[in-house]
Motif scaffolding. Structure first.
Motif, PDB file in Angstrom:
ATOM      1  N   ILE A   4       0.868  -1.185   0.000  1.00 47.67           N
ATOM      2  CA  ILE A   4       0.000   0.000   0.000  1.00 47.67           C
ATOM      3  C   ILE A   4       0.901   1.231   0.000  1.00 47.67           C
ATOM      4  O   ILE A   4       1.634   1.485   0.957  1.00 47.67           O
ATOM      5  CB  ILE A   4      -0.929   0.017   1.224  1.00 47.67           C
ATOM      6  N   TYR A  82       0.903  -7.514  -5.178  1.00 49.20           N
ATOM      7  CA  TYR A  82      -0.055  -6.529  -5.671  1.00 49.20           C
ATOM      8  C   TYR A  82       0.274  -5.168  -5.075  1.00 49.20           C
ATOM      9  O   TYR A  82       0.896  -5.063  -4.010  1.00 49.20           O
ATOM     10  CB  TYR A  82      -1.487  -6.922  -5.308  1.00 49.20           C
ATOM     11  N   THR A  84      -1.456  -1.138  -4.342  1.00 46.50           N
ATOM     12  CA  THR A  84      -2.557  -0.182  -4.377  1.00 46.50           C
ATOM     13  C   THR A  84      -2.043   1.144  -3.831  1.00 46.50           C
ATOM     14  O   THR A  84      -1.046   1.193  -3.103  1.00 46.50           O
ATOM     15  CB  THR A  84      -3.771  -0.674  -3.566  1.00 46.50           C
ATOM     16  N   MET A 100     -10.552  -6.508  -2.552  1.00 48.80           N
ATOM     17  CA  MET A 100      -9.739  -6.397  -3.753  1.00 48.80           C
ATOM     18  C   MET A 100      -9.003  -7.696  -4.065  1.00 48.80           C
ATOM     19  O   MET A 100      -8.990  -8.181  -5.203  1.00 48.80           O
ATOM     20  CB  MET A 100      -8.724  -5.256  -3.591  1.00 48.80           C
ATOM     21  N   TRP A 148      -5.673   5.631  -6.992  1.00 48.57           N
ATOM     22  CA  TRP A 148      -6.251   5.023  -5.805  1.00 48.57           C
ATOM     23  C   TRP A 148      -7.578   4.316  -6.115  1.00 48.57           C
ATOM     24  O   TRP A 148      -8.190   4.542  -7.148  1.00 48.57           O
ATOM     25  CB  TRP A 148      -6.437   6.058  -4.694  1.00 48.57           C
ATOM     26  N   LYS A 150      -7.857   1.164  -6.617  1.00 50.04           N
ATOM     27  CA  LYS A 150      -7.603   0.081  -7.572  1.00 50.04           C
ATOM     28  C   LYS A 150      -6.478  -0.804  -7.046  1.00 50.04           C
ATOM     29  O   LYS A 150      -5.604  -0.344  -6.313  1.00 50.04           O
ATOM     30  CB  LYS A 150      -7.233   0.641  -8.940  1.00 50.04           C
ATOM     31  N   LEU A 151      -6.506  -2.073  -7.449  1.00 46.33           N
ATOM     32  CA  LEU A 151      -5.447  -3.011  -7.105  1.00 46.33           C
ATOM     33  C   LEU A 151      -4.753  -3.447  -8.386  1.00 46.33           C
ATOM     34  O   LEU A 151      -5.398  -3.895  -9.335  1.00 46.33           O
ATOM     35  CB  LEU A 151      -6.022  -4.228  -6.376  1.00 46.33           C
ATOM     36  N   TYR A 152      -3.440  -3.294  -8.420  1.00 48.93           N
ATOM     37  CA  TYR A 152      -2.640  -3.584  -9.605  1.00 48.93           C
ATOM     38  C   TYR A 152      -1.734  -4.795  -9.357  1.00 48.93           C
ATOM     39  O   TYR A 152      -1.341  -5.071  -8.217  1.00 48.93           O
ATOM     40  CB  TYR A 152      -1.734  -2.388  -9.949  1.00 48.93           C
ATOM     41  N   TYR A 195     -13.610   3.320  -0.597  1.00 45.27           N
ATOM     42  CA  TYR A 195     -12.587   4.365  -0.564  1.00 45.27           C
ATOM     43  C   TYR A 195     -13.281   5.705  -0.345  1.00 45.27           C
ATOM     44  O   TYR A 195     -14.291   6.016  -0.988  1.00 45.27           O
ATOM     45  CB  TYR A 195     -11.804   4.382  -1.872  1.00 45.27           C
TER      46      TYR A 195
END
Length: 340
Positions: A4, A82, A84, A100, A148, A150-152, A195
């Motif tokens: 994060i 991941y 975020t 997520m 923000w 979102k998870l990548y 969020y």
């Protein structure tokens, strides 16, 4: 593990709420990277306090370089599968990371809904489900272009060297997202507000930058490249036109309301030249958008000529010939328009 990334600058009042919302996530396998971007207030001390309190928190103290520099610094050290992003003046629901992670199996990116103190909750409602980014009609997933919420996948970011452009001060979020989506195939939208965006603190959209139009054009070109092979070519063209129109009028309005006569004329000429290829078929849309109260200053400039002259000739000629028949320069140097 989920990394994060939180850029930190002059947020001593909001930072504890943000960090508390992260350390209390129901999904525990996380690292929280707080990047103190040379903040002159007590934010650095707050970061260090939480790092002592929770071993999952990493603090990076660096010279001020802007939010993109801070995010890139964190990307270089992130070790999670991941990634975020969370802005330090925002906060999230305790279940956000868990939702997520549960949704990302088999897709390349996950997005959640957000709310804001000044934006209607219903403005960014995503329909639950998995979809193809390039083909599916659920492209409202991309209306929120902020990083923000979102998870990548870290692998996509690092293998393709995706970074925030540090010289771009406006629209860098969208550029990063479109660079990522160019390599992504599918997404999952979570229909839950997880969020909370504090848009009163995030005021970059209201700041005047002389290069704003050029930076916005980079974003538009990235979007166009992302979807050039889409089977929904007409819809993508319409979305691109809408984005360009909004950005064009916003830039136009910035020059009118922030600059003196000669500088504003030169700036508006530059804005037109920058956006010409994107707005050439959008005259009616431009005029309708200008009628919005947010763009009233710009609308007052153009409304007399809009019905008589086609878009290209109108914006390039009539606009600059007539604009300062309707202006009054105040003592503070800000230009305001008289009633037409």
């Amino acid at each position: 593990m989920v990394s994060i990334i939180v850029p930190v600058y002059k947020v001593e009042r909001c930072l504890p709420r943000c960090v508390e919302s992260l350390i209390n996530q129901t999904y525990k396998d996380i690292e929280i990277i707080l990047v103190d971007d040379g903040s002159p207030d007590n934010s650095p001390k707050i970061c260090d306090y939480y790092a002592e309190k929770d071993s999952r928190i990493k603090v990076i103290h660096k010279q001020n370089g802007g939010v993109s520099s801070a995010r890139n610094t964190a990307l270089d050290v992130a070790s999670g599968e991941y990634i975020t992003f969370v802005d330090s003046d925002d906060w999230v629901e305790h279940q956000m990371i868990e939702y997520m992670v549960n949704a990302i199996d088999g897709v390349d990116i996950v997005g959640v809904n957000f709310d804001s103190r000044a934006i209607s909750v219903g403005r960014n409602i995503l329909e639950e489900g998995k979809f193809n980014l390039k083909e599916d009609k659920k492209s409202n997933f991309l209306y929120n272009v902020a990083p923000w919420g979102k998870l990548y996948k870290t692998s996509i970011i690092k293998q393709n060297n995706i970074r925030f452009l540090e010289y771009v001060k406006y629209g860098e979020d969208a550029i990063f997202l479109y660079d990522y989506i160019f390599f992504a195939k599918s997404a999952y939208a979570v229909d839950k507000i997880l969020y909370h965006y504090n848009c009163f603190m995030n005021s970059g959209s209201k700041t005047f930058y002389e290069d704003r139009a050029k930076w916005s054009k980079i974003s538009l070109e990235k979007y166009k490249k992302c979807f050039e092979d889409s089977s929904n070519a007409q819809r993508i063209k319409a979305i691109l036109s809408s984005m360009a129109t909004t950005s064009f009028i916003n830039c136009l309005n910035m020059w009118v309301t922030n600059c003196k006569k000669e500088k504003a004329i030169n700036g508006m000429e530059s804005v037109y030249n920058t956006y010409a290829e994107f707005i050439k078929d959008s005259q009616n849309q431009v005029v309708l958008l200008c009628k919005d109260k947010k763009y009233l200053e710009a609308y007052k400039i153009i409304k007399k000529s809009a019905s008589k002259i086609k878009a290209r000739a109108f914006f390039k000629k009539a606009l600059y010939k007539t604009i300062y028949k309707f202006v009054e320069v105040k003592r503070d140097g800000i230009i305001k328009l008289e009633k037409i």
